[in-house]
Design an enzyme around this catalytic site. Structure first.
Site, mmCIF file in Angstrom:
data_model
loop_
_atom_site.group_PDB
_atom_site.id
_atom_site.type_symbol
_atom_site.label_atom_id
_atom_site.label_comp_id
_atom_site.label_asym_id
_atom_site.label_seq_id
_atom_site.Cartn_x
_atom_site.Cartn_y
_atom_site.Cartn_z
ATOM 1 N N GLN A 13 0.831 -1.215 0.000
ATOM 2 C CA GLN A 13 0.000 0.000 0.000
ATOM 3 C C GLN A 13 0.865 1.265 0.000
ATOM 4 O OE1 GLN A 13 -3.557 1.377 2.754
ATOM 5 N NE2 GLN A 13 -1.638 1.864 3.792
ATOM 6 N N ASP A 57 15.545 -9.413 -1.420
ATOM 7 C CA ASP A 57 14.679 -9.931 -0.351
ATOM 8 C C ASP A 57 15.322 -9.586 0.991
ATOM 9 O OD1 ASP A 57 13.408 -11.798 1.542
ATOM 10 O OD2 ASP A 57 12.550 -12.698 -0.268
ATOM 11 N N LEU A 58 14.511 -9.147 1.935
ATOM 12 C CA LEU A 58 15.060 -8.771 3.255
ATOM 13 C C LEU A 58 15.670 -9.963 3.996
ATOM 14 C CD1 LEU A 58 12.657 -6.135 4.864
ATOM 15 C CD2 LEU A 58 14.787 -5.774 3.649
ATOM 16 N N LEU A 79 10.247 0.090 3.529
ATOM 17 C CA LEU A 79 8.839 -0.162 3.856
ATOM 18 C C LEU A 79 8.502 -1.651 3.891
ATOM 19 C CD1 LEU A 79 7.086 2.561 1.630
ATOM 20 C CD2 LEU A 79 8.272 2.811 3.814
ATOM 21 N N SER A 124 6.254 1.718 13.773
ATOM 22 C CA SER A 124 4.799 1.565 13.909
ATOM 23 C C SER A 124 4.286 1.921 15.295
ATOM 24 C CB SER A 124 4.460 0.096 13.621
ATOM 25 O OG SER A 124 3.156 -0.202 14.035
ATOM 26 N N GLU A 126 2.184 0.268 16.664
ATOM 27 C CA GLU A 126 2.007 -1.028 17.323
ATOM 28 C C GLU A 126 3.087 -1.220 18.410
ATOM 29 O OE1 GLU A 126 -0.579 -3.103 16.763
ATOM 30 O OE2 GLU A 126 0.131 -4.940 17.709
ATOM 31 N N TYR A 148 4.784 -9.061 15.984
ATOM 32 C CA TYR A 148 5.014 -7.970 15.016
ATOM 33 C C TYR A 148 5.494 -6.717 15.737
ATOM 34 C CZ TYR A 148 3.852 -4.044 11.925
ATOM 35 O OH TYR A 148 3.894 -2.875 11.196
HETATM 36 P P1 NAP Z 1 1.977 -3.919 3.026
HETATM 37 O O1 NAP Z 1 0.913 -3.408 2.095
HETATM 38 O O2 NAP Z 1 1.733 -5.193 3.750
HETATM 39 O O3 NAP Z 1 3.322 -4.084 2.136
HETATM 40 C C1 NAP Z 1 4.419 -4.791 2.621
HETATM 41 C C2 NAP Z 1 5.483 -4.861 1.534
HETATM 42 O O4 NAP Z 1 6.619 -5.596 2.035
HETATM 43 C C3 NAP Z 1 5.047 -5.586 0.240
HETATM 44 O O5 NAP Z 1 5.555 -4.882 -0.863
HETATM 45 C C4 NAP Z 1 5.743 -6.935 0.360
HETATM 46 O O6 NAP Z 1 6.010 -7.550 -0.869
HETATM 47 C C5 NAP Z 1 7.051 -6.514 1.024
HETATM 48 N N1 NAP Z 1 7.778 -7.623 1.636
HETATM 49 C C6 NAP Z 1 7.314 -8.529 2.538
HETATM 50 N N2 NAP Z 1 8.284 -9.397 2.854
HETATM 51 C C7 NAP Z 1 9.378 -9.063 2.133
HETATM 52 C C8 NAP Z 1 10.696 -9.590 2.035
HETATM 53 N N3 NAP Z 1 11.084 -10.680 2.714
HETATM 54 N N4 NAP Z 1 11.586 -8.962 1.227
HETATM 55 C C9 NAP Z 1 11.192 -7.882 0.505
HETATM 56 N N5 NAP Z 1 9.962 -7.348 0.536
HETATM 57 C C10 NAP Z 1 9.073 -7.937 1.350
HETATM 58 O O7 NAP Z 1 2.355 -2.812 4.092
HETATM 59 P P2 NAP Z 1 2.020 -1.227 4.127
HETATM 60 O O8 NAP Z 1 0.704 -1.028 4.764
HETATM 61 O O9 NAP Z 1 2.310 -0.658 2.804
HETATM 62 O O10 NAP Z 1 3.096 -0.735 5.197
HETATM 63 C C11 NAP Z 1 4.412 -0.337 4.802
HETATM 64 C C12 NAP Z 1 5.345 -0.479 5.995
HETATM 65 O O11 NAP Z 1 4.907 0.372 7.046
HETATM 66 C C13 NAP Z 1 5.411 -1.861 6.611
HETATM 67 O O12 NAP Z 1 6.721 -2.057 7.091
HETATM 68 C C14 NAP Z 1 4.438 -1.809 7.777
HETATM 69 O O13 NAP Z 1 4.776 -2.754 8.751
HETATM 70 C C15 NAP Z 1 4.672 -0.372 8.232
HETATM 71 N N6 NAP Z 1 3.543 0.285 8.879
HETATM 72 C C16 NAP Z 1 2.328 0.293 8.285
HETATM 73 C C17 NAP Z 1 1.294 0.990 8.866
HETATM 74 C C18 NAP Z 1 -0.074 1.036 8.234
HETATM 75 O O14 NAP Z 1 -1.034 1.397 8.932
HETATM 76 N N7 NAP Z 1 -0.208 0.747 6.953
HETATM 77 C C19 NAP Z 1 1.499 1.682 10.081
HETATM 78 C C20 NAP Z 1 2.765 1.658 10.647
HETATM 79 C C21 NAP Z 1 3.800 0.970 10.031
HETATM 80 P P3 NAP Z 1 4.981 -8.610 -1.573
HETATM 81 O O15 NAP Z 1 4.045 -7.753 -2.392
HETATM 82 O O16 NAP Z 1 5.898 -9.442 -2.370
HETATM 83 O O17 NAP Z 1 4.273 -9.336 -0.463
HETATM 84 N N1 GDD Z 2 -7.709 -7.379 10.836
HETATM 85 C C1 GDD Z 2 -8.821 -7.408 11.587
HETATM 86 N N2 GDD Z 2 -9.855 -8.227 11.216
HETATM 87 N N3 GDD Z 2 -8.878 -6.632 12.692
HETATM 88 C C2 GDD Z 2 -10.025 -6.670 13.426
HETATM 89 C C3 GDD Z 2 -11.115 -7.460 13.084
HETATM 90 C C4 GDD Z 2 -11.024 -8.298 11.931
HETATM 91 O O1 GDD Z 2 -11.940 -9.040 11.576
HETATM 92 N N4 GDD Z 2 -12.090 -7.273 14.009
HETATM 93 C C5 GDD Z 2 -11.634 -6.378 14.887
HETATM 94 N N5 GDD Z 2 -10.374 -6.008 14.540
HETATM 95 C C6 GDD Z 2 -9.507 -5.084 15.292
HETATM 96 C C7 GDD Z 2 -8.159 -5.684 15.663
HETATM 97 O O2 GDD Z 2 -8.301 -6.542 16.807
HETATM 98 C C8 GDD Z 2 -7.363 -4.409 15.952
HETATM 99 O O3 GDD Z 2 -7.598 -3.990 17.268
HETATM 100 C C9 GDD Z 2 -7.978 -3.386 14.984
HETATM 101 O O4 GDD Z 2 -9.200 -3.960 14.487
HETATM 102 C C10 GDD Z 2 -7.074 -3.020 13.798
HETATM 103 O O5 GDD Z 2 -6.636 -4.189 13.173
HETATM 104 P P1 GDD Z 2 -5.835 -4.158 11.765
HETATM 105 O O6 GDD Z 2 -6.600 -3.385 10.763
HETATM 106 O O7 GDD Z 2 -5.484 -5.576 11.439
HETATM 107 O O8 GDD Z 2 -4.545 -3.269 12.084
HETATM 108 P P2 GDD Z 2 -3.498 -3.295 13.299
HETATM 109 O O9 GDD Z 2 -3.773 -2.083 14.138
HETATM 110 O O10 GDD Z 2 -3.455 -4.602 13.969
HETATM 111 O O11 GDD Z 2 -2.118 -3.130 12.535
HETATM 112 C C11 GDD Z 2 -1.972 -2.168 11.478
HETATM 113 O O12 GDD Z 2 -1.538 -0.945 12.014
HETATM 114 C C12 GDD Z 2 -0.230 -0.970 12.605
HETATM 115 C C13 GDD Z 2 0.052 0.442 13.154
HETATM 116 O O13 GDD Z 2 -0.468 0.536 14.463
HETATM 117 C C14 GDD Z 2 -0.987 -2.743 10.464
HETATM 118 O O14 GDD Z 2 -0.982 -1.914 9.319
HETATM 119 C C15 GDD Z 2 0.427 -2.782 11.019
HETATM 120 O O15 GDD Z 2 1.332 -3.155 9.976
HETATM 121 C C16 GDD Z 2 0.759 -1.370 11.524
HETATM 122 O O16 GDD Z 2 2.072 -1.335 12.031
#
Ligand code: NAP
Ligand code: GDD
Length: 319
Positions: A13, A57-58, A79, A124, A126, A148
């Site tokens: 994303q 690859d990481l 990312l 994050s 998290e 995580y």
């Molecule tokens: P995402 O959609 O799950 O994308 C993760 C990316 O990592 C994908 O391109 C995936 O590639 C790649 N990847 C996974 N394993 C790999 C490996 N071994 N080597 C190389 N690439 C690999 O995550 P996102 O939502 O864009 O988030 C980007 C980053 O921000 C992540 O590190 C996530 O943990 C962090 N983050 C996200 C949020 C959020 O709310 N979105 C918040 C805080 C932090 P494939 O397509 O091949 O699977």
């Molecule tokens: N996924 C999911 N599915 N979550 C659910 C559901 C369900 O059916 N029902 C309730 N939830 C609640 C989870 O228990 C959590 O408290 C909240 O919804 C958000 O869940 P996710 O959308 O899976 O996100 P996350 O907060 O666990 O993690 C995301 O945000 C992090 C930053 O705080 C991810 O993007 C992580 O990669 C990122 O670091």
């Protein structure tokens, strides 16, 4: 000469939004992708001919070194990770290896091949887990509640450590949840927007969810990638919380999403324990005043608007 940026996780994303953002700023954009039996480039298909993909690859140190040697980037955005929290209980070792140790592998590659490059680590909210203060900022202690979160905490501190040990320009962005129509289908916002669209169109009759009381500080991914870039434009590297400062429950999320299509959520939502977690992060709300003050960053999309944007995009998918 255009500046060169390397994005790991470009197929995800955030990677797709960041690539668009950097192209608009006239960067030469390179993306690191891992080998797969079928290409997964849906999110970057529309810009595929304007970016260069390099395999890496990481898990694999030598691939990271080769990648940096061939790209010679001025900015590196790390990312890539195993980013889905529930999977981190099923695959804790893999999550630790990619999401945690993978950061050290990247930093080691940077240190030996591109020590002048500016490095961004995707940390994050998290990491705050069982929160120690309200709202959370850069000085709030971490108490991660999932493998995580533990891996991300390691990634954060190794980034800080390499900055202090080797004087790398390394920043850690502590980003709170951010969403978009490109969010993976398993995350709760997208699961809700997608299923609401299916309910509206008569394709399903129920939406099964876990903990409806959990609260998150949800922002728009398009806004958050801008903050990543802003961090790397500063005179000195530092760490920043990026958040909206508003927290909403999963229940509010479903209320707004169903109301947007004229339906009452209580008729369709069922609580299913298979979606509850062994340990939950009950409540997150960020204080992004340092990012506002030093970067001039602020969010542009508020929660109800974000939910409606995602529901509209999913309705459009089925038309
Ligand atoms: P995402 O959609 O799950 O994308 C993760 C990316 O990592 C994908 O391109 C995936 O590639 C790649 N990847 C996974 N394993 C790999 C490996 N071994 N080597 C190389 N690439 C690999 O995550 P996102 O939502 O864009 O988030 C980007 C980053 O921000 C992540 O590190 C996530 O943990 C962090 N983050 C996200 C949020 C959020 O709310 N979105 C918040 C805080 C932090 P494939 O397509 O091949 O699977
Ligand atoms: N996924 C999911 N599915 N979550 C659910 C559901 C369900 O059916 N029902 C309730 N939830 C609640 C989870 O228990 C959590 O408290 C909240 O919804 C958000 O869940 P996710 O959308 O899976 O996100 P996350 O907060 O666990 O993690 C995301 O945000 C992090 C930053 O705080 C991810 O993007 C992580 O990669 C990122 O670091």
């Amino acid at each position: 000469m255009p500046r060169r940026a390397l994005i790991t996780g470009i197929t995800g994303q955030d990677g797709s939004y960041l690539a668009e953002f950097l192209l608009a700023k006239r960067y030469e954009v390179f993306g690191m992708v891992r080998r797969s039996s079928s290409e997964k480039v849906d999110r970057i298909q529309h810009i595929r001919d304007r970016i260069t993909l390099v395999q890496g690859d990481l898990h694999d140190q030598s691939s990271l070194i080769s990648c940096l040697k061939s790209v010679r980037p001025e900015e590196i955005y790390n990312l890539a990770s195993q980013s889905f929290v529930p999977t981190s209980w099923n695959q804790p070792i893999l999550t630790g290896d990619i999401t945690g140790l993978g950061v050290t592998r990247m930093l080691e590659a940077v240190r030996s091949v591109a020590p002048q490059a500016r490095f961004y680590q995707a940390s994050s909210s998290e990491m705050f887990g069982q929160v120690r203060a309200m709202p959370q900022n850069e000085t709030t202690p971490f108490y991660p509640r999932s493998p995580y979160g533990v891996a991300k905490t390691y990634g954060h501190f190794i980034t800080v450590n390499y900055r202090e040990s080797y004087r790398l320009f390394a920043c850690s962005g502590i980003l709170f949840n951010h969403e978009s129509p490109r969010r993976g289908l398993e995350f709760v916002t997208r699961k809700v927007s997608y299923e609401v669209a299916r309910v509206k169109l008569g394709l399903t009759k129920e939406l099964r969810l876990g903990n409806l009381e959990a609260k998150r500080d949800w922002g728009y991914a398009g806004d958050y990638v801008k903050a990543m870039w802003m961090m790397l434009q500063q005179p000195r590297p530092s760490d920043y919380v990026v958040a909206t400062g508003e927290s909403h429950s999963v229940k509010e999320l479903v209320q707004i999403a169903f109301a947007h299509v004229g339906l009452d959520w209580q008729r369709f939502v069922k609580v299913d324990r298979q979606f509850t977690r062994p340990a939950e992060v009950d409540m997150l709300v960020g204080d992004a005043s340092k990012a506002r003050r030093e970067l001039g960053w602020s969010p542009t999309v508020r929660f109800p608007e974000l939910v409606k944007m995602m529901v509209e995009a999913d309705l459009a998918l089925f038309h």
